[in-house]
Structure formats: C-alpha cells, structure tokens
Design an enzyme around this catalytic site. Structure first.
Site, PDB file in Angstrom:
ATOM      1  N   GLU A  37       0.016  -1.285   0.190  1.00 47.01           N
ATOM      2  CA  GLU A  37       0.145   0.140  -0.046  1.00 47.01           C
ATOM      3  C   GLU A  37       0.984   1.466  -0.249  1.00 47.01           C
ATOM      4  O   GLU A  37       2.207   1.652   0.581  1.00 47.01           O
ATOM      5  CB  GLU A  37      -0.827   0.133   1.411  1.00 47.01           C
TER       6      GLU A  37
ATOM      7  N   ASP B 247       0.343   5.473   0.487  1.00 46.83           N
ATOM      8  CA  ASP B 247      -0.615   6.133   0.816  1.00 46.83           C
ATOM      9  C   ASP B 247      -0.425   7.879   0.819  1.00 46.83           C
ATOM     10  O   ASP B 247       0.555   8.528   1.729  1.00 46.83           O
ATOM     11  CB  ASP B 247      -0.884   6.386   2.991  1.00 46.83           C
TER      12      ASP B 247
ATOM     13  N   GLU C 195      -2.967  10.573   2.989  1.00 41.21           N
ATOM     14  CA  GLU C 195      -4.531  10.475   3.757  1.00 41.21           C
ATOM     15  C   GLU C 195      -3.892  12.342   4.736  1.00 41.21           C
ATOM     16  O   GLU C 195      -3.333  12.816   4.772  1.00 41.21           O
ATOM     17  CB  GLU C 195      -4.323   9.446   5.241  1.00 41.21           C
TER      18      GLU C 195
ATOM     19  N   GLN D 117      -0.240  13.067   6.013  1.00 43.49           N
ATOM     20  CA  GLN D 117       0.103  11.186   6.537  1.00 43.49           C
ATOM     21  C   GLN D 117       0.224  10.418   5.170  1.00 43.49           C
ATOM     22  O   GLN D 117      -0.237  10.258   4.664  1.00 43.49           O
ATOM     23  CB  GLN D 117      -0.783  10.572   7.340  1.00 43.49           C
ATOM     24  N   THR D 118       1.616  10.209   5.044  1.00 45.76           N
ATOM     25  CA  THR D 118       1.998   9.191   4.142  1.00 45.76           C
ATOM     26  C   THR D 118       2.370   7.995   4.844  1.00 45.76           C
ATOM     27  O   THR D 118       2.484   8.168   6.214  1.00 45.76           O
ATOM     28  CB  THR D 118       3.005   9.787   3.229  1.00 45.76           C
TER      29      THR D 118
ATOM     30  N   GLU E 271       5.308   5.864   8.774  1.00 43.89           N
ATOM     31  CA  GLU E 271       4.094   6.663   8.780  1.00 43.89           C
ATOM     32  C   GLU E 271       5.271   7.921   9.203  1.00 43.89           C
ATOM     33  O   GLU E 271       5.482   8.430  10.094  1.00 43.89           O
ATOM     34  CB  GLU E 271       3.476   7.605  10.111  1.00 43.89           C
TER      35      GLU E 271
ATOM     36  N   TRP F 189      -9.664   8.792  15.980  1.00 42.24           N
ATOM     37  CA  TRP F 189      -7.900   8.979  15.439  1.00 42.24           C
ATOM     38  C   TRP F 189      -6.855   9.336  15.002  1.00 42.24           C
ATOM     39  O   TRP F 189      -6.452  10.497  15.320  1.00 42.24           O
ATOM     40  CB  TRP F 189      -7.216   7.431  15.123  1.00 42.24           C
TER      41      TRP F 189
ATOM     42  N   ARG G 112       8.807   3.920  19.235  1.00 42.06           N
ATOM     43  CA  ARG G 112       8.558   3.440  18.854  1.00 42.06           C
ATOM     44  C   ARG G 112       9.226   2.121  18.722  1.00 42.06           C
ATOM     45  O   ARG G 112       8.871   1.207  18.541  1.00 42.06           O
ATOM     46  CB  ARG G 112       7.600   4.797  18.437  1.00 42.06           C
TER      47      ARG G 112
END
Length: 297
Positions: free
Chosen positions: A110, A112, A114, A127-128, A139, A204, A283
């Site tokens: 995918e 993205d 967004e 956001q990619t 992200e 979210w 993270r």
C-alpha cells in the site's frame, strides 16, 4: 507459475546494481487530465458522489450516515498516478480524505496519502505511509505550506522498481527506495488499484481522537479533478509487468531524485515535518535501515 516467479526474482536481482547507478535524474512527466469515468468507478455510497461538468470534476460528500469513495477499474504494477484535490474546507476535524494504492491480499502492499482534518484555523496534516508485505508503520506527517481547501493542488506518486516518490505539486515530500538488499521488503510484485475516499475517523484522525467531528457542519465535501493514471495495467495475480523496462518511468533518469529535488525535500523535512518514524526512538529502538538511503536520517 514457475516461469513467472523466476522472472520476478530475476527482475529483483537487477535492482541492487541499478540502485548503485549514477545516471542523471529528472522530474516525472506532466500528468494528463482525463474525465473520472475513463479510469475510475464508485466503490461505495454512490449517492454521495456528485459529478460536475461531465465527470471532469467529482465531489465526495460525508454526512453522519456515510462517507464515500471510488477506485480504478484496473490494477497497476508501477507507474505515475496523480490527482488534483481540494480538501474539506472549514472545521474538518475528525475527517480523513485518502488517496492511495493498495493490493488485494493479506500480505498487502500500500502507498498512502491521508489528509487529516483539523479545527478551523489549524493546518491540515498530510500523512504518508508505505506498506510492503503487510508491514506498514512507516508514517511520516507534514504540515502543508498552503491552504489546501481554497484551490486545487496536485498529489502524485511515481512508483517503479527503484523507488516510490511522493509529490505535492512539483515538490517531493518523501522517497522510499528499494532496499531489498538491506532486508527491507519493497512493493514490486503485487499489482495495486488506486482508491480515494472521504470518511469519518474521529476516533484517531485529529489530535489522536480528542477532537471529534462536528456534524452540525455536515455535509463535508472534498473535490477532485485530473484523474491521471499512467501505469502498467496487470491482473491482480500478475507478479511482473509485461512491459518492464520499456516505460518512461523505468528509465535511468527516473530512478532517483535530482539534487534540486533533494534540496526541496530537505526543506520539507526541515520546516514542515512534524513526525517521521525514522526519528521515533520511543516506538523503535533502532532506526530502520532504509532511513539513511531515503535521506530521512
């Protein structure tokens, strides 16, 4: 099937050598605007899609009952894809406008875009993300340097065997290179459809879900033009493109950004990036190996 797998593996092996090449780079070719119906069809809630000027413009409507979306008729393995979008104006908190490519299996690939809505007066967040073999979590988020609700802007993806490049108008905002030699999976053998949608994600999307959609402002409207698709069309089961190496995006000058484009990307990183997974040590204990190659380190 064995021959197809062998061809796909052979193509992948060529990548490592190609990535080391030093050919001059060039920007993608200019998109060609076409009507919606040429390449796209509604996906869901067709009554929430409005057509303007014979399909040269399409408007997606979101209200409390449903959002809506559309997708390409065919699937593509590599190419150049672009859309002119004017995002939801005013208080768009809780809404997400998405433009992305996606394959159709459990270990999906995918790519993205967004657009995360916000309260009136606050900037949109773009956001990619890139998924490969079902793994995402890559992200990056930026603030756009213009008002994306006042007029149309172009959002495009150049995807070939060597890199995925995201562009806003003519400015590159992200590169994800083929780093299979570093042990990073790369989307290269799963054809993808293009999708776009407008939907409610107030659990979210805005400040981690703390800002909810204000339904008194519905309907929310996102508008589209352009609908440029220039890709290698393939069946969903295909593992390689029949014209691999022959299309313009396969040529040496489109295997990397040029130095001016890298300067503009560095400007985006320096002045507009608000989150980059490459920098997130809470993270991830260590930086993902592709970050240095993508100039995100």
């Amino acid at each position: 099937m064995a021959a197809a797998k062998g061809t796909a593996m052979a193509v992948a092996v060529v990548v490592v050598a190609a990535l080391l090449g030093g050919a001059a780079a060039a920007p993608p070719r200019k998109p060609v605007d076409v009507p919606f119906q040429k390449s796209y069809v509604p996906t869901w809630a067709q009554d929430h899609i409005h057509y303007v000027d014979g399909g040269k413009e399409v408007q997606l409507y979101l209200d409390k009952t449903t959002g809506t979306g559309f997708q390409t008729r065919g699937s593509y393995l590599f190419g150049h894809f672009s859309m002119h979008i004017k995002l939801v104006a005013g208080d768009s908190a809780g809404t997400v406008t998405a433009f992305y490519l996606s394959s159709q299996n459990s270990e999906h690939d995918e790519i993205d875009f967004e657009f995360l809505g916000n309260r009136t007066g606050q900037p949109y967040i773009l956001q990619t993300n890139v998924f490969s073999g079902g793994k995402g979590d890559r992200e990056q988020r930026i603030y756009l340097w213009f008002d994306p609700t006042s007029e149309y802007h172009s959002y495009s993806v150049l995807w070939n065997l060597y890199m995925i490049a995201f562009f806003v108008d003519d400015t590159p905002i992200r590169v994800f290179k083929n780093s299979k030699d570093l042990g990073v999976r790369y989307p290269f053998n799963q054809p993808m459809k293009l999708y776009s949608s407008l939907w409610n994600a107030d659990d979210w999307a805005t400040r981690g879900g703390r800002e909810k959609t204000d339904w008194s402002r519905a309907p929310f409207v996102a508008s589209y033009r352009g609908f440029h698709v220039d890709g290698c069309e393939a069946s969903a089961e295909a593992q390689f493109c029949a014209t691999q190496g022959a299309r313009w995006w396969d040529q040496a000058e489109f295997r990397d950004l040029d130095e001016e484009q890298y300067r503009r990307l560095a400007w985006v990183r320096r002045t507009h990036t608000i989150y980059n997974y490459c920098d997130d040590r809470e993270r991830y204990a260590s930086m993902s190996p592709e970050c240095h190659r993508d100039r995100d380190a």
